[in-house]
Design a protein around this motif. Sequence first.
Motif, PDB file in Angstrom:
ATOM      1  N   LEU A 177       9.529  -9.761 -16.344  1.00  0.00           N
ATOM      2  CA  LEU A 177       8.563  -9.922 -15.244  1.00  0.00           C
ATOM      3  C   LEU A 177       8.729  -8.812 -14.206  1.00  0.00           C
ATOM      4  CD1 LEU A 177       8.520 -13.790 -14.768  1.00  0.00           C
ATOM      5  CD2 LEU A 177       6.611 -12.337 -15.446  1.00  0.00           C
ATOM      6  N   VAL A 178       9.981  -8.519 -13.876  1.00  0.00           N
ATOM      7  CA  VAL A 178      10.235  -7.448 -12.904  1.00  0.00           C
ATOM      8  C   VAL A 178       9.689  -6.131 -13.435  1.00  0.00           C
ATOM      9  CG1 VAL A 178      12.067  -6.004 -11.930  1.00  0.00           C
ATOM     10  CG2 VAL A 178      12.185  -8.485 -11.728  1.00  0.00           C
ATOM     11  N   PHE A 179       9.978  -5.854 -14.700  1.00  0.00           N
ATOM     12  CA  PHE A 179       9.527  -4.578 -15.254  1.00  0.00           C
ATOM     13  C   PHE A 179       8.005  -4.498 -15.274  1.00  0.00           C
ATOM     14  CE2 PHE A 179       8.210  -1.655 -18.556  1.00  0.00           C
ATOM     15  CZ  PHE A 179       8.984  -0.532 -18.255  1.00  0.00           C
ATOM     16  N   SER A 180       7.357  -5.624 -15.559  1.00  0.00           N
ATOM     17  CA  SER A 180       5.896  -5.580 -15.681  1.00  0.00           C
ATOM     18  C   SER A 180       5.213  -5.249 -14.352  1.00  0.00           C
ATOM     19  CB  SER A 180       5.358  -6.892 -16.249  1.00  0.00           C
ATOM     20  OG  SER A 180       5.660  -7.937 -15.358  1.00  0.00           O
ATOM     21  N   THR A 181       5.916  -5.456 -13.230  1.00  0.00           N
ATOM     22  CA  THR A 181       5.288  -5.103 -11.951  1.00  0.00           C
ATOM     23  C   THR A 181       5.115  -3.594 -11.806  1.00  0.00           C
ATOM     24  OG1 THR A 181       7.410  -4.995 -10.810  1.00  0.00           O
ATOM     25  CG2 THR A 181       6.239  -7.095 -10.751  1.00  0.00           C
ATOM     26  N   LEU A 182       5.861  -2.829 -12.610  1.00  0.00           N
ATOM     27  CA  LEU A 182       5.694  -1.366 -12.590  1.00  0.00           C
ATOM     28  C   LEU A 182       4.279  -0.974 -12.971  1.00  0.00           C
ATOM     29  CD1 LEU A 182       8.700   0.479 -14.258  1.00  0.00           C
ATOM     30  CD2 LEU A 182       7.778   0.771 -11.967  1.00  0.00           C
ATOM     31  N   LEU A 183       3.620  -1.834 -13.752  1.00  0.00           N
ATOM     32  CA  LEU A 183       2.324  -1.459 -14.311  1.00  0.00           C
ATOM     33  C   LEU A 183       1.170  -1.768 -13.365  1.00  0.00           C
ATOM     34  CD1 LEU A 183       3.061  -2.960 -17.824  1.00  0.00           C
ATOM     35  CD2 LEU A 183       3.521  -0.657 -17.018  1.00  0.00           C
ATOM     36  N   VAL A 184       1.471  -2.373 -12.234  1.00  0.00           N
ATOM     37  CA  VAL A 184       0.422  -2.738 -11.287  1.00  0.00           C
ATOM     38  C   VAL A 184       0.267  -1.612 -10.271  1.00  0.00           C
ATOM     39  CG1 VAL A 184      -0.254  -4.391  -9.536  1.00  0.00           C
ATOM     40  CG2 VAL A 184       0.901  -5.171 -11.584  1.00  0.00           C
ATOM     41  N   THR A 185      -0.964  -1.173 -10.063  1.00  0.00           N
ATOM     42  CA  THR A 185      -1.124  -0.024  -9.177  1.00  0.00           C
ATOM     43  C   THR A 185      -1.937  -0.357  -7.934  1.00  0.00           C
ATOM     44  OG1 THR A 185      -3.134   0.580 -10.277  1.00  0.00           O
ATOM     45  CG2 THR A 185      -1.138   1.562 -11.094  1.00  0.00           C
ATOM     46  N   ALA A 186      -1.751   0.481  -6.947  1.00  0.00           N
ATOM     47  CA  ALA A 186      -2.337   0.253  -5.630  1.00  0.00           C
ATOM     48  C   ALA A 186      -3.832  -0.094  -5.638  1.00  0.00           C
ATOM     49  CB  ALA A 186      -2.062   1.439  -4.733  1.00  0.00           C
ATOM     50  N   PRO A 187      -4.703   0.723  -6.261  1.00  0.00           N
ATOM     51  CA  PRO A 187      -6.129   0.418  -6.124  1.00  0.00           C
ATOM     52  C   PRO A 187      -6.488  -0.977  -6.632  1.00  0.00           C
ATOM     53  CG  PRO A 187      -5.841   2.576  -7.076  1.00  0.00           C
ATOM     54  CD  PRO A 187      -4.487   1.934  -7.042  1.00  0.00           C
ATOM     55  N   VAL A 188      -5.732  -1.473  -7.621  1.00  0.00           N
ATOM     56  CA  VAL A 188      -6.048  -2.767  -8.217  1.00  0.00           C
ATOM     57  C   VAL A 188      -5.793  -3.904  -7.233  1.00  0.00           C
ATOM     58  CG1 VAL A 188      -5.510  -4.322 -10.130  1.00  0.00           C
ATOM     59  CG2 VAL A 188      -5.503  -1.872 -10.495  1.00  0.00           C
ATOM     60  N   ILE A 189      -4.746  -3.764  -6.421  1.00  0.00           N
ATOM     61  CA  ILE A 189      -4.362  -4.901  -5.589  1.00  0.00           C
ATOM     62  C   ILE A 189      -4.540  -4.652  -4.106  1.00  0.00           C
ATOM     63  CG2 ILE A 189      -2.713  -5.848  -7.263  1.00  0.00           C
ATOM     64  CD1 ILE A 189      -0.502  -4.537  -5.498  1.00  0.00           C
ATOM     65  N   LEU A 190      -5.254  -3.591  -3.754  1.00  0.00           N
ATOM     66  CA  LEU A 190      -5.336  -3.189  -2.345  1.00  0.00           C
ATOM     67  C   LEU A 190      -5.855  -4.316  -1.439  1.00  0.00           C
ATOM     68  CD1 LEU A 190      -4.581  -0.689  -0.857  1.00  0.00           C
ATOM     69  CD2 LEU A 190      -6.914   0.113  -1.024  1.00  0.00           C
ATOM     70  N   ILE A 191      -6.959  -4.937  -1.835  1.00  0.00           N
ATOM     71  CA  ILE A 191      -7.555  -5.936  -0.940  1.00  0.00           C
ATOM     72  C   ILE A 191      -6.702  -7.211  -0.844  1.00  0.00           C
ATOM     73  CG2 ILE A 191      -9.570  -7.423  -0.594  1.00  0.00           C
ATOM     74  CD1 ILE A 191     -11.225  -5.002  -1.572  1.00  0.00           C
ATOM     75  N   PRO A 192      -6.262  -7.792  -1.989  1.00  0.00           N
ATOM     76  CA  PRO A 192      -5.372  -8.952  -1.864  1.00  0.00           C
ATOM     77  C   PRO A 192      -4.112  -8.634  -1.057  1.00  0.00           C
ATOM     78  CG  PRO A 192      -6.083  -8.701  -4.132  1.00  0.00           C
ATOM     79  CD  PRO A 192      -6.612  -7.521  -3.389  1.00  0.00           C
ATOM     80  N   LEU A 193      -3.565  -7.440  -1.261  1.00  0.00           N
ATOM     81  CA  LEU A 193      -2.365  -7.057  -0.522  1.00  0.00           C
ATOM     82  C   LEU A 193      -2.639  -7.027   0.980  1.00  0.00           C
ATOM     83  CD1 LEU A 193       0.577  -6.139  -0.815  1.00  0.00           C
ATOM     84  CD2 LEU A 193      -0.234  -3.798  -0.883  1.00  0.00           C
ATOM     85  N   PHE A 194      -3.791  -6.488   1.316  1.00  0.00           N
ATOM     86  CA  PHE A 194      -4.184  -6.431   2.731  1.00  0.00           C
ATOM     87  C   PHE A 194      -4.267  -7.849   3.310  1.00  0.00           C
ATOM     88  CE2 PHE A 194      -7.297  -6.291   6.170  1.00  0.00           C
ATOM     89  CZ  PHE A 194      -6.888  -5.179   6.890  1.00  0.00           C
ATOM     90  N   VAL A 195      -4.849  -8.768   2.535  1.00  0.00           N
ATOM     91  CA  VAL A 195      -4.977 -10.152   3.001  1.00  0.00           C
ATOM     92  C   VAL A 195      -3.596 -10.759   3.234  1.00  0.00           C
ATOM     93  CG1 VAL A 195      -5.716 -12.481   2.349  1.00  0.00           C
ATOM     94  CG2 VAL A 195      -7.210 -10.537   1.905  1.00  0.00           C
ATOM     95  N   ILE A 196      -2.685 -10.545   2.294  1.00  0.00           N
ATOM     96  CA  ILE A 196      -1.341 -11.107   2.420  1.00  0.00           C
ATOM     97  C   ILE A 196      -0.619 -10.534   3.626  1.00  0.00           C
ATOM     98  CG2 ILE A 196       0.953 -11.083   1.349  1.00  0.00           C
ATOM     99  CD1 ILE A 196      -0.557 -11.496  -1.329  1.00  0.00           C
ATOM    100  N   VAL A 197      -0.711  -9.229   3.785  1.00  0.00           N
ATOM    101  CA  VAL A 197      -0.039  -8.584   4.916  1.00  0.00           C
ATOM    102  C   VAL A 197      -0.630  -9.074   6.240  1.00  0.00           C
ATOM    103  CG1 VAL A 197       0.324  -6.359   6.039  1.00  0.00           C
ATOM    104  CG2 VAL A 197       0.729  -6.589   3.612  1.00  0.00           C
TER     105      VAL A 197
END
Lengths: 316, 285, 447
Positions: free
Chosen positions: B116-136
Motif C-alpha cells: 500500500l505504501v509503495f502504491s502511493t508512489l503512483l499517485v500524482t499531483a494533478p490527479v488529486i489536486l482538488i481533493p487534496l485542497f479540500v482536505i487541507v
Amino acid sequence: MTTSVAPHVSRTKTVATQGKPGLSRKQREGWAAALFLAPDVIGLTVFVGIPMILSFVLSLFQVSGFGQYDFVGFGNYQRIFADPVFMSSLRTTLIYVFVLVPGGFVVSLLLALLVKQKLPGVGFFRTAYFLPFSISIVVVALIWRFMLDEQVGVVNQFLGWFGIPPQAWLGNPNLALGTAIAVTIWVQMGYYMVILLGGLQDIPLEYYEAARIDGASAWSNFRHITWPLLKPTSFFVLLTSTVAALTGAFDMIYVLTKGGPANSTNVLIFYIYQQAFQYGEYGYAAAIGTFLVVIMLICSTAIFLTTRGGRFSYGD
Amino acid sequence: MATETLVRTRRKMRPATVAQFVVAVLVAIFALFPLLWLFTGGFKTQTEASTGAFWPAHPTLDNFVFIFTQVPFLRYMLNSFFVSAIVTVVALLFHSMAAYALARLRFRGRDTVFVLVFSTLLVTAPVILIPLFVIVRELHMLNNYAGLIVPALFNAFGIFLLRQYYITIPKELEEAAIVDGCGHWRVYWHLILPLSRPILASLTVFFFLANWNAFIWPLIVIADDKLFTVQVGLQLLQDQVTVGGGANWSYLLAGSTLTALPTMIMFFILQRRLVESIKTSGLKS
Amino acid sequence: MATGISRRSLLKAGATAVGAAAVGATALAGCGKSAATSSEPLQFWNFYTPNPLRTPTSIAQGGWFDTYIADWNKKNKQQVQAVFIPNYTNTNKLQTAFAAGSGPDIFLISPGDFLRYLNGGVLMDLTPFMTKEAIADYLPGALDTRMADGKVYALPMEQEPLAIYYSEKVFEQAHLSEADLPKTWEDLLELAKKLQTPSRYGMVFEPVQGYYQNFTWYPWMWQGGGDAVGPNGQSVFDSKAAIQALQLFQDGVNRGVSPRTPVAAGDLPAGLDKGQAAMWQSGIWNVSDFRLRLPKTKYGIFRLPTPPGGRYATIAGGWAFCANKNGRNPEAAAKFCVEAVGSMSPDSVKRVADWCTVAKSDISPRKSALDLGTARGGYSSPVMKKFKDDIYPGTRGEPRYPPVIYKAISDAIQNTMLAGHKAADEAEIAAASIDAYLKSYEGAKIL
C-alpha cells in the motif's frame, strides 16, 4: 565512506535462528511496528490515500460548473475509449516513456562508466553533470526556451556553424516531443549517473583483475562482469525513472510546452490537468487519473511478483 | 578546477584516456553551458534579455538590486529555506522509522502495508489536486506554513529506498542489542540511524532539492505574500510578462539565478560525500 | 529474512483499498461549505495589489486599486481586503478554490472564462445595483459578452483592441511610407516577404497555443463574415471565412514570414526595437509599455487588413469585476463592483477614465469615461488617437466561448498553422466537435 557494518561481522545472509520467541516478544514487536509506522502511514493515508479515493469517487460523477454532481457510474470510463484526444495522448505518453527511459538510462550509464575512470578532474566532472538536476524545472524551462529560440537561440547559432538551418525546436510538432525528452535527459542524467556510479563501485575489483590476467577486452568485461553485477541497480533506476516519466512529466510539459504545438507533447498526465483545469471536467479528469493509476498499479504489481517484493537479487 | 588538476597530472595519459577526457569535457560543456547562460542573463538590461545573447553588452547589477529592494525576495528565500529544511528533517525521521519497521520488525500484514505504501508512489499531483485542497482546507492549513510543510512530508520514495538499505544490515547486531535488553526504539536510534548516515545524507540532498523547487502546490495553498516561496516569487516575476507592464525577462533571469544558487552551492559542498555515499547498498545481495 | 510479497498480501492490499473507497464515498458527501460570517472582510482576488513587485507600472496600477479599496473601507461597514494572486491567468488557483467551494468574494474575470463561472452558478447578478443610465452609458458591444437574459454579471474596466504594430525604422530602410501600409491580406503577406531577413520576421502572428492565440485569430475569421456559433445556437464554423483565416496563419508560416515560436520571448517593444520583427499583431497595451521602457523607439500602427470582399473587424478583450453569489456578503460584493467601475457617480466615472488613460493605455468601455479621458488629453498622442478613432470602430468584444469550443478552434489553428494540416479538414473537424458539444449544451447564450 563504506557502508559495511563492522569488519568482524560476517556479511553472509543468515536466516536468523531465534529459538522460540515468546508471545510477549512477538506482541511487543507488533506494538513497536505500529508506533514506528504510525506517522508515515497516517500521513500517507490523509494526504495521498484519501485524496485518491475521493478522486475515484469523483470519477463516478459528471461534474458541471462548481458543485453540481450527477452520478453517472462508469460513464466517464466508457468515455475514455471513445475520446480521440485521449488515444493520441496515450500514444504520445508511450513514445515519451519508451524513448526517455532507455535513452536516459544509456546516457547515464555511459556517464557513470566515464566518471568511474581515473580521469584528471573527475570530481569536477561528477559535480558538473549533476548540477542541472539541482535547479528547478521552472528555471530549466526558462533557460531552454531562450536557448532553443529559433532566431537568436544559442542552439541554432551553434548548429549554424555546421551548416544546419535554424529549427523551431519547440514550435514544430515533429521536433517538440524529442526536444522535451532531450531537455529532460539533460536534467536527469547526473542524478541517475550518481546512482549507477554507486552500483559500479560496489562491484569487487577482483573480478576485473582476474579478467585482466585472462586478457579480456573492455567489451567482454562489460558484458560478463559489469552488466550482470549492475543488474539490481539498473533495475532500480529503470523502475524509478519509469514512474518518474509517467508522473513527473507533468511539471516539465507544463512549463516547457503546455502540451503544444498542435498537441504534440500532450502526455496523459498533462491531458488530465487540461480536462480538469481548462475544461472544468473534473469527473472525467478523475476517471482518466484513476485509469492511469490502475494501469501503473498493475505494472508495478507485475514487477513486484517477478522480483519478489522489490528485493533485487542476482540471477533468477 | 579541472585545469589545476590537469597541471598536476604527472603521468602521461594513454590515448584512450585522452579520448575519454575530451568526451568528459564536451559533456561538461553541455551540462554547464545553459547554467552559465542563465548567470550571464541576470546581468543583461531588460531589452537585451529577450535577445538570447550569451554575453551582456552592458553588464548591470540593476536586476539584482531590484530583486532585493523592490521585491521581498530575501524573505521568499528564507521561507523556502525554512520549509525545505523542516520538511527534510521531519520526513527523514518519519521515513526511517517506517522503513525500520518494514525492514526489521516482524508483524502481521507487513507486506500488505508495504504494498500500500509503495502504491502511493503512483499517485500524482494533478490527479488529486482538488481533493487534496479540500482536505487541507478542512484541516485549516490553507495559507500558513503548515499547508506548505505537512502535505510535503509524506512520500513513499524515501521509505522505499531506506527499506532497501535496512534489509541488508545483518541481523546479528540487532539480536545482540535486543538480548542486552534494549527496546526497539534504542536499537533504531543508536544502531540503525548511525548506520544509515550515508543514505540519509543523500536523501537530505534530494528532499531539500525537491522542496526548494516545488512550485505548483505552494502557488495554490498560499495567498499571503509574506509566505511566498522562491518559486512563487519567480511566478510573480514571470507574471509581469503576461500582465501589462512589459516583459521583465531580465528580472526573471536574475531571480532564477538567485533561486538556483543555493541548491547548487549546497550540492557543491556535499557532492563528494554524496557521490561516495550513494551506494545503493540496499540493492546488493 | 524472506521479504517476498505473496499473492495473498497483494489481495489484502486490494481489499483494504476497496473498503476505504466505500468510506471515501461517504466522506465526499460530507464536504460542506464552511459557513462564512459577514463580519469578515470580503476577499478580493486580483493580480494588481498588494503587489510585492514594485515597478513604475505595478505601483501605478496597484495604487488605483488601493485608493478605491481604502475609500470603500472608509465609507462602508463591510470591509474589503485585496489578495494578490501571482500568475492569475495561468494558474488554476481560482478554479481550485471554486471547485472546492471556497472561492473569493470578488474577483477579476476575462471573457474567455466568463461562461464557466456563469454556468457554474457562482456569479452574482449585478443589475439590481445599477442604474439604467449607467447600463446605457456602456459603449455598444462593450457589455454584451458579460450579460445573460438582460442581466449584467460582470463589469468591464477596460477595452483592449488589436491592431498591427510596425517598426518605422524598418519601413524607412525599405523606403516605405504610410501610403504603403497594407490594406489586404495578400498585401500584408507580400510586404512581410519584402521585409523578411534571416534575422527578422516580416509579420508576427501569435504562434503559442492558448486563449490569447484564439483571441488574436477571431477577427480574421469575422472579417469574412464567419463565426463559431450561429444565432440559433448551431455551429457555423465550417465556412469559407474560417477556412481562409486558418489559411492566413498557415500561409504566414509556410512562406517563412511568420514564426513558429515567440519572437523576442514575446516582448513586442524589444522585438521591434532590436529589429527582430517588422510587423506584429498585438493590442493597445503596448503603447504604455513603449512609453515607459523605450520612449525613443519609433513605431506605428495600422488597422488589420481585410480579405477580398471582407469587412474590417477587430477584437477587444479586457478584465471585468465580478462578485461571488455564494460568498460572505454577496450584496456588498456586488455594490463594491458597481461602485468601482459601473456607477454614474463622478468618482466611478473618473475611476474608469483614470484606469484607461493614466494607469494603463486602454479604450474606456463607457462613453462618459471616454469623454472625460479625451477631455483630459488621454487620447491626444498620435497612436492613442488612431486607436480611438480609426482602430476601435469596428471592434467586437472577445467571445465567451466555453472551454470545449475554445479548444476545438485552438486545435484547428494549431494543426493548420504548425502541423501543416489542410484548413478545410480542420474546420470540418472543429465544427463537428462544436456541434456535438452544442447539442447537449445548457447555459447562457454563447456570444
